[in-house]
Write a protein that holds these residues in place. Structure first.
Motif, mmCIF file in Angstrom:
data_model
loop_
_atom_site.group_PDB
_atom_site.id
_atom_site.type_symbol
_atom_site.label_atom_id
_atom_site.label_comp_id
_atom_site.label_asym_id
_atom_site.label_seq_id
_atom_site.Cartn_x
_atom_site.Cartn_y
_atom_site.Cartn_z
ATOM 1 N N GLN A 65 0.728 -1.224 -0.124
ATOM 2 C CA GLN A 65 -0.028 0.095 -0.062
ATOM 3 C C GLN A 65 0.957 1.057 0.060
ATOM 4 O O GLN A 65 0.570 2.211 -0.593
ATOM 5 C CB GLN A 65 -1.099 0.104 1.099
ATOM 6 N N TYR A 66 1.968 1.249 0.619
ATOM 7 C CA TYR A 66 2.725 2.238 1.018
ATOM 8 C C TYR A 66 3.951 2.324 -0.005
ATOM 9 O O TYR A 66 4.175 3.317 -0.990
ATOM 10 C CB TYR A 66 3.250 2.402 2.137
ATOM 11 N N SER A 69 3.299 2.013 -3.837
ATOM 12 C CA SER A 69 2.139 2.967 -4.557
ATOM 13 C C SER A 69 2.877 3.801 -5.191
ATOM 14 O O SER A 69 4.141 4.157 -5.233
ATOM 15 C CB SER A 69 1.638 3.763 -3.273
ATOM 16 N N THR A 70 1.927 4.171 -6.348
ATOM 17 C CA THR A 70 2.427 5.139 -7.519
ATOM 18 C C THR A 70 1.949 6.583 -7.290
ATOM 19 O O THR A 70 1.777 7.366 -7.910
ATOM 20 C CB THR A 70 1.744 4.515 -8.905
ATOM 21 N N ASP A 71 1.473 6.718 -5.871
ATOM 22 C CA ASP A 71 0.982 7.890 -5.639
ATOM 23 C C ASP A 71 1.996 9.062 -5.733
ATOM 24 O O ASP A 71 3.275 8.768 -5.197
ATOM 25 C CB ASP A 71 0.286 8.100 -4.047
ATOM 26 N N PRO A 72 2.030 10.313 -6.306
ATOM 27 C CA PRO A 72 3.276 11.091 -6.543
ATOM 28 C C PRO A 72 3.805 11.473 -5.063
ATOM 29 O O PRO A 72 5.108 11.738 -4.990
ATOM 30 C CB PRO A 72 2.493 12.346 -7.176
ATOM 31 N N ASP A 73 2.994 11.480 -3.933
ATOM 32 C CA ASP A 73 3.601 11.860 -2.968
ATOM 33 C C ASP A 73 3.281 10.909 -1.858
ATOM 34 O O ASP A 73 1.810 10.993 -1.179
ATOM 35 C CB ASP A 73 3.172 13.349 -2.470
ATOM 36 N N GLN A 74 3.754 10.005 -1.521
ATOM 37 C CA GLN A 74 3.252 8.677 -0.652
ATOM 38 C C GLN A 74 2.943 9.034 0.862
ATOM 39 O O GLN A 74 2.031 8.550 1.390
ATOM 40 C CB GLN A 74 4.275 7.496 -0.618
ATOM 41 N N GLU A 76 1.050 11.294 1.630
ATOM 42 C CA GLU A 76 -0.136 11.737 1.718
ATOM 43 C C GLU A 76 -0.995 10.629 2.063
ATOM 44 O O GLU A 76 -2.357 10.577 2.316
ATOM 45 C CB GLU A 76 -0.914 12.285 0.343
ATOM 46 N N LEU A 77 -0.570 9.334 1.635
ATOM 47 C CA LEU A 77 -1.288 8.115 2.097
ATOM 48 C C LEU A 77 -1.711 8.018 3.554
ATOM 49 O O LEU A 77 -2.717 7.841 4.022
ATOM 50 C CB LEU A 77 -0.553 7.087 1.720
ATOM 51 N N ARG A 80 -4.019 10.451 5.028
ATOM 52 C CA ARG A 80 -5.461 10.100 4.462
ATOM 53 C C ARG A 80 -6.040 9.113 5.802
ATOM 54 O O ARG A 80 -6.945 9.115 6.154
ATOM 55 C CB ARG A 80 -5.364 9.484 3.119
#
Length: 246
Positions: A65-66, A69-74, A76-77, A80
């Motif tokens: 999950q972390y 992750s492909t989130d541009p700013d991890q 932020e996970l 959330r």
């Protein structure tokens, strides 16, 4: 330090964001970012979240999950997850409760206005209701002062400005009063001056009126009205008998 309170959840997350944005060189990896954020969650429900999340970081689910992750700013996970755990499920109801119970207390006018603004913006209240609750929340000395204002404002923003100004004047007057009292500015006057009710009345003795004898207007002219000296021997004026040569 964050304790898990709903009212400060967003503020805590925003503070973390700001610091990392200002000093990105201090956070080269995701793990450093996460441990730094969790380091501020030390008491209350936030501490329980931290302990559970540290255990979660050792599982494959965390890696998936972390870390992957492909989130541009991890990071932020994590924000959330924190928000889901501690967010206010009904912000408006909470804000209404705050705005209807908030009191100024020892806070200055400016501090109270800032806190009231936050609750007012989240409450959904209109202008008239906001003014009513704002007046209710003020301390009695401020209420007395604004009641003496000839033309009261009709806009809430103007109420904010008026209260800040009146509160500043009142606090300045109180500070000056303390200074004058400490210097003893009014003690000398208090010692020397007595009100008529505090003065001891002295009994007055009766004295008869003094009668003045009327003065003869010719008193200073006795010599002027006297006849010239006359000699008994010769009958001439200017000498007496014993000095007469006749």
């Amino acid at each position: 330090i964050y304790d898990g309170a709903m009212s400060t959840c967003e503020g805590f997350i925003n503070s973390c964001r700001l610091y990392m944005t200002a000093k990105p060189q201090e956070f080269p990896t995701l793990r450093i970012k996460i441990t730094w954020v969790l380091g501020f969650m030390q008491i209350g429900m936030a501490q329980l979240f931290r302990d559970h999340f540290l255990t979660y970081m050792a599982t494959p689910d965390y890696q998936l999950q972390y870390e992957q992750s492909t989130d541009p700013d991890q990071i932020e996970l994590l924000y959330r997850d924190i928000y889901k755990a501690f967010r206010d499920p009904n912000k408006q109801a909470t804000a209404i409760q705050e705005i209807t119970t908030i009191k100024q207390g020892p806070k200055s006018g400016e501090e109270h206005v800032q806190l009231f603004k936050q609750s007012y913006m989240r409450s959904g209240y209109g202008e008239i209701a906001g003014i009513h609750e704002f007046k209710r929340s003020l301390n009695s000395p401020l209420l007395d002062k604004w009641m003496a204002v000839p033309e009261l404002p009709v806009m809430l923003d103007k109420w904010y400005d008026l209260v800040i100004r009146l509160d500043h004047q009142w606090r300045q007057a109180q500070a000056e009063k303390k200074v004058f009292t400490a210097r003893g500015g009014g003690s000398a006057v208090q010692r020397n001056w007595q009100s008529p009710t505090n003065r001891q009345s002295q009994p007055q003795q009766w004295r008869p009126p003094v009668q003045t004898t009327p003065r003869d207007p010719n008193a200073m002219q006795v010599d002027r009205n006297r006849n010239p000296v006359r000699c008994y021997n010769c009958g001439q004026t200017g000498h007496i008998a014993r000095n007469c040569s006749s």
